[in-house]
Write an enzyme that holds these catalytic residues in place. Structure first.
Site, PDB file in Angstrom:
ATOM      1  CG  LEU A 223      -3.758   2.260  -2.583  1.00 34.60           C
ATOM      2  CD1 LEU A 223      -3.240   0.953  -1.996  1.00 34.60           C
ATOM      3  CD2 LEU A 223      -5.228   2.126  -2.977  1.00 34.60           C
ATOM      4  CG  HIS A 224       2.712   3.634  -2.163  1.00 34.91           C
ATOM      5  ND1 HIS A 224       2.347   3.681  -0.830  1.00 34.91           N
ATOM      6  CD2 HIS A 224       3.988   3.147  -2.179  1.00 34.91           C
ATOM      7  CE1 HIS A 224       3.351   3.254  -0.074  1.00 34.91           C
ATOM      8  NE2 HIS A 224       4.357   2.912  -0.867  1.00 34.91           N
ATOM      9  CG  LEU A 225       0.271  -1.052  -5.951  1.00 40.14           C
ATOM     10  CD1 LEU A 225      -0.812  -0.071  -6.391  1.00 40.14           C
ATOM     11  CD2 LEU A 225      -0.047  -2.443  -6.495  1.00 40.14           C
TER      12      LEU A 225
END
Length: 452
Positions: A223-225
């Site tokens: 999970l990353h942005l």
């Protein structure tokens, strides 16, 4: 010291924090913030802008502003060879209806980590593949912590901001919520909250936050942005929208007003802060559960309009600049596609393109770009229309399918080729034209009110 004996190894967390992310092992600082630091309307936020122009980089209590801390730490990472290349980009603004901008970034196409192969929107986290627990300490810029309202109830959670080793622009970074939890690339409510908070903390209208799902150009299943600055305004922020049926404060934009369809959310007052985050999360959760790839683009935009011209620029700089989230449902892209001309991800669907070859950079025109986006990303009108009915039910709290007309239910369960074959049996086939003139001549929805 963490791990000194059996007693100290016990934790209220179900997942033990990796040693490399303990405060004693990392030299990265914390950025502490509170809701009182939020900037709702960037237009009226004069004091911080004046401080920046006068060379001040700290608040009254001596704390660095997020924008300045990010830039300082990002620049310092260069001395540790944290990047795969030095930025050497060119830009051009394309002629046409949508004012697209294009960057030439050959090094990113050649030197970035090879994208992974995925088959579903939800795939389990794999410790054997690259993930952000493998980051070196000099790649971590800082950790995020909200004093007044903790981001997580788990005291061992670490929410970090790290360099993107293959950057698009200066200060291009990765936001990794709860890095120790090793969550797959599925947007959580906590991740939505961090994205919204950062947008409210940065006093720069060129700052954006991006999210790409699996099958939607994400290259890592952790999970990353993305946090990135882009030197040109996306024309998306100037476009008129339509209400999403009977859902308050939720809107839709679609061709020909914009190059591809999107669901639009805007934070117009802090009283709607919780509802704003919840609506975004419910929308993305539904897309995830239905295995629909998606991209998110967060920006500062003028107040959403549902009347007037298709496009209205704020040339005088008088209108508010509010945090706005565009959710792009898109075609699922199975497998890993190597970069060729450009890959339509979150930034590209918002009109900010990155070309990996000089040939495409010099020769591309708006029609050719739109054709690639239509073929590789945009949902067809029928699919998007059906999705809008379902999302309205989800956001209002009705059973999914309640609002959907019977003519859409007839197509339920059919594959795309079967739907095309059924449609062709009732009407002659008309090939899609990449011409903007053809797209503009199609029936618009600007005068029809809510989507039907």
């Amino acid at each position: 010291m963490l791990g000194a004996n059996a007693r100290t190894q016990r934790s209220v967390s179900s997942i033990q924090l990796p040693a490399e992310f303990s405060p004693s092992a990392s030299s990265a600082p914390y950025f502490n913030y509170s809701p009182s630091d939020f900037i709702l309307d960037l237009r009226t936020h004069k004091e911080s802008e004046e401080n920046y122009q006068n060379g001040h980089t700290e608040t009254d209590d001596g704390k660095k502003q997020l924008k300045d801390l990010l830039h300082e730490r990002w620049e310092n990472s260069k001395q540790f060879n944290a990047f795969n290349y030095s930025l050497n980009c060119m830009y051009r603004c394309m002629d046409g209806k949508y004012d697209l901008s294009m960057q030439l970034n050959i090094e990113r196409g050649e030197l970035r980590r090879k994208p992974m192969h995925f088959k579903n929107i939800k795939e389990p986290f794999n410790h054997l593949r690259f993930n952000f627990t493998k980051l070196h300490d000099n790649e971590i810029l800082f950790y995020l912590k909200c004093d007044a309202d903790p981001i997580s109830n788990d005291p061992l959670d670490r929410h970090l901001v790290a360099v993107n080793a293959s950057p698009l622009e200066r200060d291009h970074s990765l936001i990794v919520p709860s890095v120790n939890k090793c969550n797959p690339q599925v947007l959580t409510l906590q991740a939505v909250r961090i994205a919204v908070d950062l947008m409210l903390l940065v006093d720069d209208d060129m700052f954006h936050i991006l999210f790409n799902s699996l099958l939607g150009q994400a290259s890592v299943n952790h999970l990353h942005l993305h946090a990135v600055y882009w030197p040109y305004d996306s024309d998306l922020i100037n476009r008129k929208c339509e209400p999403l049926h009977d859902v308050p404060n939720v809107f839709v934009i679609r061709p020909p007003i914009w190059i591809c369809p999107a669901i639009v959310f805007q934070l117009d007052c802090m009283e709607n802060y919780e509802q704003f985050k919840t609506n975004i999360y419910k929308c993305v959760e539904h897309l995830t559960e239905t295995n629909q790839a998606h991209n998110l683009f967060l920006a500062r935009a003028q107040p959403i309009r549902t009347t007037g011209a298709e496009k209205e620029e704020d040339r005088r700089g008088e209108r508010p600049q509010l945090v706005t989230c565009y959710v792009f449902p898109r075609m699922n892209m199975i497998g890993a596609k190597p970069p060729s001309n450009f890959n339509p991800a979150a930034n590209e669907l918002a009109g900010n393109l990155t070309s990996y070859t000089i040939r495409f950079f010099e020769s591309a025109i708006e029609q050719s770009v739109i054709r690639i986006i239509e073929e590789e990303a945009s949902l067809d009108d029928d699919s998007f229309r059906s999705l809008c009915f379902d999302l309205a039910d989800v956001l209002i709290g009705r059973s999914v399918g309640t609002s959907r007309p019977h003519d859409l239910d007839i197509l339920e369960g059919l594959t795309s080729p079967e739907i095309d074959e059924l449609r062709d049996s009732f009407q002659s086939f008309m090939p899609r034209s990449p011409s903007i003139r053809h797209r503009s001549s199609t029936r618009t929805h600007s005068d029809e009110g809510p989507i039907v």
